[in-house]
Scaffold this active site. Sequence first.
Site, PDB file in Angstrom:
ATOM      1  CE  LYS A   1      -2.636  -0.116   3.517  1.00  0.00           C
ATOM      2  NZ  LYS A   1      -3.557  -0.504   4.572  1.00  0.00           N
TER       3      LYS A   1
ATOM      4  CE  LYS B   1      18.361 -10.233 -24.901  1.00  0.00           C
ATOM      5  NZ  LYS B   1      17.111 -10.289 -25.651  1.00  0.00           N
ATOM      6  CG  ASP B   2      14.967 -16.969 -28.431  1.00  0.00           C
ATOM      7  OD1 ASP B   2      15.544 -17.108 -29.516  1.00  0.00           O
ATOM      8  OD2 ASP B   2      14.227 -17.837 -27.925  1.00  0.00           O
ATOM      9  CG  ASP B   3      13.848  -9.411 -29.805  1.00  0.00           C
ATOM     10  OD1 ASP B   3      13.910  -8.871 -28.678  1.00  0.00           O
ATOM     11  OD2 ASP B   3      13.689  -8.774 -30.851  1.00  0.00           O
ATOM     12  CD  GLU B   4      13.105  -7.907 -25.395  1.00  0.00           C
ATOM     13  OE1 GLU B   4      14.142  -8.468 -25.801  1.00  0.00           O
ATOM     14  OE2 GLU B   4      12.856  -6.700 -25.613  1.00  0.00           O
TER      15      GLU B   4
ATOM     16  CG  HIS C   1      14.753  -8.997 -21.363  1.00  0.00           C
ATOM     17  ND1 HIS C   1      13.974  -7.862 -21.336  1.00  0.00           N
ATOM     18  CD2 HIS C   1      15.566  -8.875 -22.433  1.00  0.00           C
ATOM     19  CE1 HIS C   1      14.310  -7.090 -22.364  1.00  0.00           C
ATOM     20  NE2 HIS C   1      15.279  -7.676 -23.046  1.00  0.00           N
TER      21      HIS C   1
ATOM     22  N   GLY D   1      21.451  -0.563 -27.489  1.00  0.00           N
ATOM     23  CA  GLY D   1      22.146   0.400 -28.341  1.00  0.00           C
ATOM     24  C   GLY D   1      23.658   0.339 -28.190  1.00  0.00           C
TER      25      GLY D   1
ATOM     26  N   GLY E   1      21.408  -4.634 -32.578  1.00  0.00           N
ATOM     27  CA  GLY E   1      21.638  -3.769 -33.738  1.00  0.00           C
ATOM     28  C   GLY E   1      23.115  -3.505 -33.989  1.00  0.00           C
TER      29      GLY E   1
END
Length: 421
Positions: A96, A171-174, A262, A348, A371
Amino acid sequence: MNSYCLATYRCYDEKADFHKKALGIAVGLTVGSWTELPEAQKAQMEKHLGKVISVEVHEPASSDSALERYADIQIAYPDVNYSRDIPALLVTVFGKLSMDGKIKLIDLSFSSDFLSGFPGPKFGMKGVRDLLGVHDRPLLMSIFKSVVGYELPALREQFYLQAAGGVDLIKDDEILFENPLTPLEKRIEVCMEAAAQASKETGQKLLYAVNLTGPTFQLAEQAKKAIRAGANALLFNVLAYGFDVLHALSSDPEITIPIMAHPAMAGAVYPSPHYGMSASVLLGKLMRLAGADIVLFPSPYGSVVMPREENLAIKHALLTEDLRKDYLYGESSIEPRLAASFPVPSAGIHPGLVPLILRDFGGDVIVNAGGGIHGHPMGTIAGGQAFRQAIDATLKDQSLRDYASTHPELQKAIDTWGIKE
Ligand SMILES: CSCCC(=O)C(=O)COP(=O)(O)O
């Protein structure tokens, strides 16, 4: 004897009596009311009562209207009030209260009893290095990009190109969930085939963190299915599911591969100075406590940025060996133990940022890019190579520019993205 966990809050208010506020929290989040209780009941309730440990008021100089008035408040909560799990602790210390004005949970420490319920990362930084057989340099990870809507051959090709560039982890993209085009078991099969092919050429081992997704109650079975199919690491969107789900997965003896956390959704919690939880609690202490072997978070230098002090605070929370000082509250005759989680400042990232990342993290880091690898003008393989060259140059104490004069992949990366000093 009572044991306690300690929460530290930063609370902003122009004129509040912070001592009164602190007492209100300590009582309100534990026994509810105190002064009104009959003496006999007080004796009985004493062990459930929160304690105000400190209140440090920061009054801004009257000449500086840009500064806000705040107090750092520490409250100790009796373990007897909650079960030994992260949801119970979080609801107690910041349930709370998280909605009650300008207040941020900036630190948490745990009693020895509470800590003893958490085995922590099964592999941790050392275990991940052991699996890869790499102990003398930062690791390099690549992220699949453009995977939604693609079929297995395209994924296999993308995996191979990343692996052939010399990365240690992929790694896989999330955002790649269970889907008919690239279902989990098939994806693992083709990617591990591509890993074996690349391994013959590079001589390197490789971990592929496949995205563990689906309804919460099916995750453990899904993880075991992935392991049976040959997966050697898991990616997990911890904050969408909750820390307790990570804890359940990491402490499951049949889940025998590293778990990579992630940070998706973390931006809803840590960036405000006034609300939420600090990045070092959210992406540092709680991730490590819940058993993440590898933890991703934004860096100060890329496309999704976080202040450098916060980045270093996460690093400290993931790596510190001094658990007595940083994790433990109160006395303990048992030495607290949690393996270090591998830090991964991300988003990035390009080769021109490697010297800054290694300056901040030394060798205890996974350099990670999507990228910055796939976007290399000479292709994905060259993208991985440029990163490895940037890491080598930095470890040899050479400038990227000098090293690039004999390494065309690095040169091209610098021409494309520059170097951040
Ligand atoms: C904000 S940390 C998570 C980084 C991540 O998962 C990612 O895909 C970054 O990709 P990029 O192309 O920016 O390297």
